[in-house]
Write a protein that holds these residues in place. Structure first.
Motif, PDB file in Angstrom:
ATOM      1  N   GLY A 127       0.766  -1.230   0.000  1.00 58.98           N
ATOM      2  CA  GLY A 127       0.000   0.000   0.000  1.00 58.98           C
ATOM      3  C   GLY A 127       0.801   1.286   0.000  1.00 58.98           C
ATOM      4  N   GLY A 128       2.087   1.216  -0.301  1.00 60.97           N
ATOM      5  CA  GLY A 128       2.887   2.438  -0.376  1.00 60.97           C
ATOM      6  C   GLY A 128       2.349   3.386  -1.436  1.00 60.97           C
ATOM      7  N   ASN A 129       2.434   4.676  -1.177  1.00 58.88           N
ATOM      8  CA  ASN A 129       1.882   5.689  -2.072  1.00 58.88           C
ATOM      9  C   ASN A 129       2.950   6.189  -3.042  1.00 58.88           C
ATOM     10  N   PHE A 130       3.384   5.313  -3.933  1.00 60.95           N
ATOM     11  CA  PHE A 130       4.316   5.646  -5.003  1.00 60.95           C
ATOM     12  C   PHE A 130       4.081   4.642  -6.123  1.00 60.95           C
ATOM     13  N   SER A 131       4.642   4.909  -7.289  1.00 58.43           N
ATOM     14  CA  SER A 131       4.375   4.065  -8.456  1.00 58.43           C
ATOM     15  C   SER A 131       5.626   3.290  -8.870  1.00 58.43           C
ATOM     16  N   ILE A 132       5.433   2.368  -9.781  1.00 58.15           N
ATOM     17  CA  ILE A 132       6.571   1.634 -10.349  1.00 58.15           C
ATOM     18  C   ILE A 132       7.497   2.622 -11.053  1.00 58.15           C
ATOM     19  N   TYR A 133       6.924   3.604 -11.729  1.00 60.40           N
ATOM     20  CA  TYR A 133       7.720   4.650 -12.372  1.00 60.40           C
ATOM     21  C   TYR A 133       8.574   5.387 -11.334  1.00 60.40           C
ATOM     22  N   ASP A 134       7.958   5.791 -10.208  1.00 59.03           N
ATOM     23  CA  ASP A 134       8.704   6.466  -9.136  1.00 59.03           C
ATOM     24  C   ASP A 134       9.858   5.584  -8.668  1.00 59.03           C
ATOM     25  N   TYR A 135       9.569   4.317  -8.462  1.00 60.46           N
ATOM     26  CA  TYR A 135      10.590   3.375  -7.996  1.00 60.46           C
ATOM     27  C   TYR A 135      11.740   3.267  -8.996  1.00 60.46           C
ATOM     28  N   MET A 136      11.418   3.084 -10.264  1.00 58.56           N
ATOM     29  CA  MET A 136      12.476   2.892 -11.261  1.00 58.56           C
ATOM     30  C   MET A 136      13.288   4.172 -11.471  1.00 58.56           C
TER      31      MET A 136
END
Length: 173
Positions: A127-136
């Motif tokens: 449930g973290g409030n970030f996206s795969i894009y943010d992560y990459m």
């Protein structure tokens, strides 16, 4: 060089597959098979992922530079631990030589791409409030580059320039 890149690619994919598998299994544990909200530990993993992605993004280029330097410093420590363990001649020395720099990178909050391959997918599943894009973009890619620079520049090239390149030539006989 193509062999090195191929090997790095296989290791990267293998590490990612293993980390995703563990992330899924741990997320199942923290949520009883995704039937309840994450436990307190699971919630904390989600917020760590937010802070270490969108937290960097909030600072723009300065955040990216900070992330890159944390990646450099991390793999400098990890690679130093590996070399220390390799050159030590007894088990106690190997454990201490490996443990100290690796504990330092954890304690100092440096960024390691393999650790992040577990941490951020777990955070997303929990449930973290970030996206795969943010992560990459705001973690994995700059961390990988920083880890490569740290390991190659501060350990690999140092060893090469002081030992391998200057070693006496061996006779073919």
């Amino acid at each position: 060089m193509s062999g090195v890149l191929r090997n790095w690619g296989l290791v990267f994919v293998g590490n990612f597959a293993g980390a995703l598998t563990v992330a899924l299994m741990m997320s199942i544990i923290f949520t009883y098979g995704f039937t309840v909200e994450p436990s307190l530990v699971g919630q904390k993993i989600g917020t760590i992922g937010e802070g270490r992605t969108v937290g960097y993004a909030e600072h723009g280029a300065a955040g990216m530079l900070t992330l890159f330097i944390r990646g450099v410093l991390c793999n400098w420590m990890v690679s130093t631990g590996v070399v220390g363990a390799m050159v030590s001649t007894n088990v106690t020395g190997k454990v201490v030589a490996m443990w100290m720099p690796i504990m330092l990178f954890f304690y100092m909050g440096f960024e390691h791409s393999i650790v992040n391959m577990y941490l951020f997918p777990s955070g997303l599943m929990l449930g973290g409030n970030f996206s795969i894009y943010d992560y990459m973009v705001w973690n994995e890619i700059p961390t990988v580059i920083g880890n490569l620079v740290g390991g190659l520049a501060f350990v690999g090239l140092t060893l090469y320039s002081t030992h391998i390149r200057t070693a006496p030539k061996r006779s073919a006989y």
